[in-house]
Scaffold this active site. Structure first.
Site, PDB file in Angstrom:
ATOM      1  N   TYR A 103     -16.434  15.749 -16.002  1.00  0.00           N
ATOM      2  CA  TYR A 103     -16.822  14.340 -15.971  1.00  0.00           C
ATOM      3  C   TYR A 103     -17.853  14.166 -14.838  1.00  0.00           C
ATOM      4  O   TYR A 103     -17.684  14.754 -13.752  1.00  0.00           O
ATOM      5  CB  TYR A 103     -15.577  13.478 -15.740  1.00  0.00           C
ATOM      6  CG  TYR A 103     -15.907  12.072 -15.316  1.00  0.00           C
ATOM      7  CD1 TYR A 103     -16.673  11.247 -16.141  1.00  0.00           C
ATOM      8  CD2 TYR A 103     -15.481  11.565 -14.095  1.00  0.00           C
ATOM      9  CE1 TYR A 103     -17.007   9.966 -15.751  1.00  0.00           C
ATOM     10  CE2 TYR A 103     -15.797  10.277 -13.700  1.00  0.00           C
ATOM     11  CZ  TYR A 103     -16.572   9.488 -14.532  1.00  0.00           C
ATOM     12  OH  TYR A 103     -16.899   8.223 -14.140  1.00  0.00           O
ATOM     13  N   ASP A 154      -7.275  18.037 -15.511  1.00  0.00           N
ATOM     14  CA  ASP A 154      -7.651  16.670 -15.871  1.00  0.00           C
ATOM     15  C   ASP A 154      -7.339  16.506 -17.361  1.00  0.00           C
ATOM     16  O   ASP A 154      -8.001  17.088 -18.217  1.00  0.00           O
ATOM     17  CB  ASP A 154      -9.147  16.457 -15.581  1.00  0.00           C
ATOM     18  CG  ASP A 154      -9.596  15.026 -15.886  1.00  0.00           C
ATOM     19  OD1 ASP A 154      -8.956  14.359 -16.719  1.00  0.00           O
ATOM     20  OD2 ASP A 154     -10.603  14.594 -15.296  1.00  0.00           O
ATOM     21  N   ARG A 162       0.828  -1.215   0.000  1.00  0.00           N
ATOM     22  CA  ARG A 162       0.000   0.000   0.000  1.00  0.00           C
ATOM     23  C   ARG A 162       0.859   1.260   0.000  1.00  0.00           C
ATOM     24  O   ARG A 162       0.434   2.333  -0.433  1.00  0.00           O
ATOM     25  CB  ARG A 162      -0.955  -0.035   1.210  1.00  0.00           C
ATOM     26  CG  ARG A 162      -1.834   1.176   1.366  1.00  0.00           C
ATOM     27  CD  ARG A 162      -3.077   0.903   2.201  1.00  0.00           C
ATOM     28  NE  ARG A 162      -2.809   0.229   3.454  1.00  0.00           N
ATOM     29  CZ  ARG A 162      -2.244   0.788   4.536  1.00  0.00           C
ATOM     30  NH1 ARG A 162      -1.881   2.061   4.517  1.00  0.00           N
ATOM     31  NH2 ARG A 162      -2.032   0.078   5.628  1.00  0.00           N
ATOM     32  N   LYS A 195      -8.233   5.084 -19.300  1.00  0.00           N
ATOM     33  CA  LYS A 195      -8.652   5.398 -20.667  1.00  0.00           C
ATOM     34  C   LYS A 195      -7.523   5.131 -21.675  1.00  0.00           C
ATOM     35  O   LYS A 195      -7.210   4.003 -21.942  1.00  0.00           O
ATOM     36  CB  LYS A 195      -9.131   6.846 -20.741  1.00  0.00           C
ATOM     37  CG  LYS A 195     -10.030   7.264 -19.584  1.00  0.00           C
ATOM     38  CD  LYS A 195     -11.319   6.474 -19.520  1.00  0.00           C
ATOM     39  CE  LYS A 195     -12.142   6.952 -18.340  1.00  0.00           C
ATOM     40  NZ  LYS A 195     -13.165   6.051 -17.913  1.00  0.00           N
TER      41      LYS A 195
HETATM   42  C1  PLP Z   1     -12.406  13.167 -17.851  1.00  0.00           C
HETATM   43  C2  PLP Z   1     -12.435  12.085 -16.816  1.00  0.00           C
HETATM   44  N1  PLP Z   1     -11.836  12.287 -15.640  1.00  0.00           N
HETATM   45  C3  PLP Z   1     -11.841  11.338 -14.678  1.00  0.00           C
HETATM   46  C4  PLP Z   1     -12.486  10.122 -14.868  1.00  0.00           C
HETATM   47  C5  PLP Z   1     -12.499   9.112 -13.768  1.00  0.00           C
HETATM   48  O1  PLP Z   1     -11.616   8.069 -14.047  1.00  0.00           O
HETATM   49  P1  PLP Z   1     -11.806   6.571 -13.504  1.00  0.00           P
HETATM   50  O2  PLP Z   1     -13.012   6.006 -14.181  1.00  0.00           O
HETATM   51  O3  PLP Z   1     -10.518   5.915 -13.870  1.00  0.00           O
HETATM   52  O4  PLP Z   1     -12.011   6.643 -12.042  1.00  0.00           O
HETATM   53  C6  PLP Z   1     -13.118   9.884 -16.090  1.00  0.00           C
HETATM   54  C7  PLP Z   1     -13.823   8.592 -16.314  1.00  0.00           C
HETATM   55  O5  PLP Z   1     -14.559   8.446 -17.265  1.00  0.00           O
HETATM   56  C8  PLP Z   1     -13.088  10.878 -17.092  1.00  0.00           C
HETATM   57  O6  PLP Z   1     -13.690  10.706 -18.271  1.00  0.00           O
END
Ligand code: PLP
Length: 419
Positions: free
Chosen positions: A124, A208, A71, A233
């Protein structure tokens, strides 16, 4: 580590993605990194155990190297973090069990009750729900801005945020999910300085970078403090893992690693191994997906049953957004949204008629995925807030993969008949 080419230029990102962060001689000469499937690590001696703990928890520079417990860190994590930091241009990186785990760690590490998050819109759905729910419950407010490319409206929203409390973080998702709305990172940094002058505290600027990733956009190079990426992704790239990463300065990332240790959101050994492997082909996948996406976006734009397409490549020339896109991004990515001429029922008919494209959330995988954001990814976002930023019942999001583009085109054309 990848060896420096003596007196030569630094390796290109494509080269770093393949080998950086791994020394075969540290693993018995194995050409590829082993998966270190262990939860704990044996100390060579009691004294060394103490030194390792002093180094990890108190930052004592005593030369102790090694791992303690999965961890806290492990060899596979070291590899992916070195690789991500190199690709993002950060001093260090921290990897988490998901993108949401990374976002949560940032917000809880750097904010306190009474603070305010100034953020771009749309976000998101998970980030939006986190801010509106759990983070708000801790007494941390959020103020959104929709125009992130023109100074005057952004300055007004910054004033609005400061009226609510001390702005601790500016959270920028650019391009945004699912509308590909662009925010000018350099402008946000200038606003952060204005806020610092007004309130005596410089908010952290966090970007992000999930929609484009390190091969097409480098927020740290533009001055952002932290670059957060859902590695689930494009980095993972095969829709078979969950991971999140944050790059930045050693000081900020050290704080995040400590928070991660306590939250228990460390990326596990098996996923780290998969991720290190996926980084190797990321640029190739990105390129093919972007080529396919350009063709699919054009097909949709010219189709009579499609009302509009929000694809980065179509950002109108002469606009502020276009200028920012050209300055800030090195590619158009492969995820975008489009609106059909019809309602939710028509959108659902299209989705149910598809045979090659898969109906699923997520993006950035080898396969083309399509979804209806209003009823899936942005389900938790109230209708009014969704519609304000262009996500209505006719909106569909597509993440174009690396299949043969003619198969994707044919499938979409036949499914559009159902609209
Ligand atoms: C732009 C964006 N940020 C953050 C996330 C969150 O990522 P995770 O699904 O790996 O937790 C996503 C998920 O779709 C996303 O599209």
């Amino acid at each position: 580590m990848s060896k420096a080419i003596s007196n030569g230029p630094p390796p290109h990102p494509e080269t770093l993605a393949v080998g950086h962060g791994y020394d075969p001689m540290a693993a018995g000469g194995a050409a590829k990194p082993p998966a270190y499937m262990t939860s704990t690590f044996v100390y060579p001696s009691a004294a060394e155990a103490k030194r390792l703990h002093e180094a990890f928890f108190d930052g004592v520079e005593n030369g102790a190297t090694g791992h303690i417990y999965g961890r806290l860190g492990h060899p596979g994590l070291d590899i992916v973090e070195a690789r991500l930091a190199a690709l993002d241009g950060g001093e260090d990186a921290a990897c988490f069990a998901s993108g949401m785990a990374a976002i949560t760690a940032i917000l809880l590490a750097f904010l306190a009750p009474g603070d305010v998050v100034l953020h771009s819109r749309p976000l998101y759905g998970g980030t939006e729900a986190l801010l509106a729910g759990e983070v708000a419950r801790l007494g941390i407010k959020s103020v959104g801005f929709r125009n992130g490319v023109d100074r005057q409206p952004l300055a007004v929203d910054a004033e609005r945020a400061m009226a609510e409390g001390s702005v601790g973080v500016i959270w920028v998702e650019t391009p945004a999910n699912p509308t590909a709305t662009i925010v000018d990172i350099a402008l946000v940094l200038a606003i952060a300085e204005d806020i610092a002058r007004a309130q005596g505290r410089r908010p952290l600027v966090c970007v992000d970078n999930t929609f484009l990733g390190p091969f097409m956009q480098n927020p740290l190079a533009l001055g952002a403090d932290l670059c957060m990426t859902s590695l689930t992704k494009y980095a993972g790239g095969h829709c078979d893992l969950l991971a999140g990463g944050v790059s930045g300065s050693i000081a900020l990332i050290s704080r995040l690693k400590m928070v991660r240790t306590l939250f228990g959101s460390t990326l596990d050994a098996h996923t780290a191994w998969l991720l290190a492997r996926s980084f190797e082909t990321m640029s190739l996948r990105n390129e093919r997906a972007a080529e396919n996406a350009a063709k699919i976006a054009a097909l949709l734009r010219d189709h009579p049953k499609v009302a509009s397409v929000t694809y980065l490549g179509f950002t109108p020339p002469g606009t502020s957004a276009r200028a920012v896109f050209e300055r800030q991004c090195r590619g158009t990515g492969s995820t975008f949204s489009f609106r059909i001429r019809g309602d939710e029922a028509a959108a659902f008919r299209l989705l149910d008629a598809l045979k090659v494209l898969r109906l699923a959330v997520s993006l950035g995988g080898t396969e083309t995925l399509i979804c209806h954001p209003a009823s899936t990814t942005h389900y938790a976002v109230p209708r009014e807030r969704r519609e304000e930023v262009g996500i209505d019942d006719a909106t569909l999001r597509i993440s174009v993969g690396i299949e043969h583009v003619e198969d994707l085109a044919a499938d979409l054309v036949q499914a559009l008949e159902a609209v």
